[in-house]
Design a protein around this motif. Structure first.
Motif, PDB file in Angstrom:
ATOM      1  N   ALA A  44       0.850  -1.198   0.000  1.00 49.43           N
ATOM      2  CA  ALA A  44       0.000   0.000   0.000  1.00 49.43           C
ATOM      3  C   ALA A  44       0.877   1.237   0.000  1.00 49.43           C
ATOM      4  O   ALA A  44       1.967   1.233   0.581  1.00 49.43           O
ATOM      5  CB  ALA A  44      -0.916   0.022   1.218  1.00 49.43           C
ATOM      6  N   VAL A  45       0.393   2.269  -0.640  1.00 54.22           N
ATOM      7  CA  VAL A  45       1.080   3.552  -0.662  1.00 54.22           C
ATOM      8  C   VAL A  45       0.167   4.572  -0.005  1.00 54.22           C
ATOM      9  O   VAL A  45      -1.004   4.687  -0.369  1.00 54.22           O
ATOM     10  CB  VAL A  45       1.406   3.993  -2.113  1.00 54.22           C
ATOM     11  N   VAL A  46       0.704   5.305   0.964  1.00 57.41           N
ATOM     12  CA  VAL A  46      -0.012   6.420   1.557  1.00 57.41           C
ATOM     13  C   VAL A  46       0.425   7.659   0.791  1.00 57.41           C
ATOM     14  O   VAL A  46       1.615   7.970   0.706  1.00 57.41           O
ATOM     15  CB  VAL A  46       0.277   6.560   3.067  1.00 57.41           C
ATOM     16  N   ASP A  61       0.668  11.929  -5.195  1.00 53.94           N
ATOM     17  CA  ASP A  61      -0.143  12.757  -4.318  1.00 53.94           C
ATOM     18  C   ASP A  61      -1.602  12.396  -4.571  1.00 53.94           C
ATOM     19  O   ASP A  61      -1.909  11.545  -5.396  1.00 53.94           O
ATOM     20  CB  ASP A  61       0.150  14.250  -4.531  1.00 53.94           C
ATOM     21  N   LEU A  62      -2.495  13.063  -3.874  1.00 58.38           N
ATOM     22  CA  LEU A  62      -3.908  12.696  -3.899  1.00 58.38           C
ATOM     23  C   LEU A  62      -4.594  12.888  -5.248  1.00 58.38           C
ATOM     24  O   LEU A  62      -5.596  12.243  -5.531  1.00 58.38           O
ATOM     25  CB  LEU A  62      -4.677  13.526  -2.862  1.00 58.38           C
ATOM     26  N   GLY A  93      -4.774   6.819  -0.392  1.00 59.66           N
ATOM     27  CA  GLY A  93      -3.854   5.709  -0.586  1.00 59.66           C
ATOM     28  C   GLY A  93      -4.267   4.813  -1.736  1.00 59.66           C
ATOM     29  O   GLY A  93      -5.381   4.934  -2.264  1.00 59.66           O
ATOM     30  N   VAL A  94      -3.370   3.933  -2.114  1.00 60.46           N
ATOM     31  CA  VAL A  94      -3.623   2.927  -3.145  1.00 60.46           C
ATOM     32  C   VAL A  94      -2.964   1.632  -2.696  1.00 60.46           C
ATOM     33  O   VAL A  94      -2.074   1.636  -1.848  1.00 60.46           O
ATOM     34  CB  VAL A  94      -3.067   3.336  -4.532  1.00 60.46           C
ATOM     35  N   THR A  95      -3.422   0.525  -3.273  1.00 56.22           N
ATOM     36  CA  THR A  95      -2.814  -0.766  -2.959  1.00 56.22           C
ATOM     37  C   THR A  95      -2.143  -1.335  -4.200  1.00 56.22           C
ATOM     38  O   THR A  95      -2.397  -0.907  -5.327  1.00 56.22           O
ATOM     39  CB  THR A  95      -3.856  -1.783  -2.460  1.00 56.22           C
ATOM     40  N   ALA A  96      -1.331  -2.355  -3.979  1.00 55.22           N
ATOM     41  CA  ALA A  96      -0.679  -3.039  -5.089  1.00 55.22           C
ATOM     42  C   ALA A  96      -1.692  -3.730  -5.990  1.00 55.22           C
ATOM     43  O   ALA A  96      -1.397  -4.039  -7.136  1.00 55.22           O
ATOM     44  CB  ALA A  96       0.335  -4.048  -4.556  1.00 55.22           C
ATOM     45  N   GLY A  97      -2.894  -3.952  -5.475  1.00 60.12           N
ATOM     46  CA  GLY A  97      -3.954  -4.568  -6.262  1.00 60.12           C
ATOM     47  C   GLY A  97      -4.826  -3.559  -6.990  1.00 60.12           C
ATOM     48  O   GLY A  97      -5.915  -3.886  -7.435  1.00 60.12           O
ATOM     49  N   SER A  98      -4.350  -2.322  -7.082  1.00 63.38           N
ATOM     50  CA  SER A  98      -5.050  -1.237  -7.792  1.00 63.38           C
ATOM     51  C   SER A  98      -6.318  -0.769  -7.099  1.00 63.38           C
ATOM     52  O   SER A  98      -7.172  -0.145  -7.718  1.00 63.38           O
ATOM     53  CB  SER A  98      -5.366  -1.627  -9.240  1.00 63.38           C
ATOM     54  N   ASP A  99      -6.462  -1.049  -5.809  1.00 64.38           N
ATOM     55  CA  ASP A  99      -7.578  -0.492  -5.046  1.00 64.38           C
ATOM     56  C   ASP A  99      -7.225   0.951  -4.692  1.00 64.38           C
ATOM     57  O   ASP A  99      -6.053   1.271  -4.480  1.00 64.38           O
ATOM     58  CB  ASP A  99      -7.796  -1.261  -3.746  1.00 64.38           C
TER      59      ASP A  99
END
Length: 192
Positions: A44-46, A61-62, A93-99
């Motif tokens: 996950a990326v914040v 960024d957002l 944020g985003v996840t490695a699963g493209s969420d």
């Protein structure tokens, strides 16, 4: 999660509030002060509230992910979300699963914003979770959900680890995997 590679982003919160037209939750502000923007467990990326110049690439960024979440809601009607304009979603944020991990900003008090997962490979496209960013991350890392709310799985038994975006870039330029710090033949600047 120790902030081994975290760093205070020294965010200009007044500029961020002008840019987005809202205040920000206190847990997000505290996260930025303790950790900054970066990656958790490589999954996950914040995101940062405002763009920052990077060494090799600009950190996320957002803006881009907020646009993606709002477009998905506009196109799909936001099943599972209360009625309201797509602008009520603000990505953090985003996840490695493209969420895409968002806040639902309908409440005028940012500390009451629930987390919305705009899922890519999840049973429901949009799910609302009745707590803030920090509690959502703690529950995610603690495997505190009956069904995983995001596409990738975070809980592998290893302690949670955070890598600040500047450290990720330093590692990449040194020929290391940005998340693990291990040698990576694909990392580093290309020839010439």
């Amino acid at each position: 999660m120790p902030p081994l590679h975290g760093a205070d982003e020294e965010v200009d919160w007044a500029a961020a509030e002008r840019r987005w037209g809202v205040g920000f939750p206190s847990d997000y502000r505290a996260f930025m002060a303790r950790y900054g923007g970066g990656t958790i467990n490589g999954e996950a990326v914040v995101l940062l509230p405002l763009p920052q110049p990077g060494l090799q690439w600009a950190p996320a960024d957002l803006a881009e992910e907020t646009g993606n979440a709002r477009l998905a809601r506009e196109r799909e009607g936001g099943p599972g979300l209360p009625d309201g304009p797509g602008g009520d979603l603000l990505a953090w944020g985003v996840t490695a699963g493209s969420d895409i991990l968002c806040w639902l900003t309908a409440d005028p008090e940012p500390d009451r914003w629930p987390v919305v997962v705009c899922g890519r490979h999840t049973p429901e496209r949009f799910t609302v979770h009745p707590y803030g960013m920090a509690e959502f991350l703690a529950r995610l890392l603690g495997d505190d959900f009956d069904e995983p709310p995001v596409s990738p799985v975070f809980w592998d038994g290893a302690p949670a680890r955070f890598v600040h975006w500047r450290e990720e870039q330093r590692r990449y330029l040194a020929g290391l995997d940005p998340v693990t710090g291990e040698p990576d033949p694909y990392a580093g600047p290309g020839p010439g």
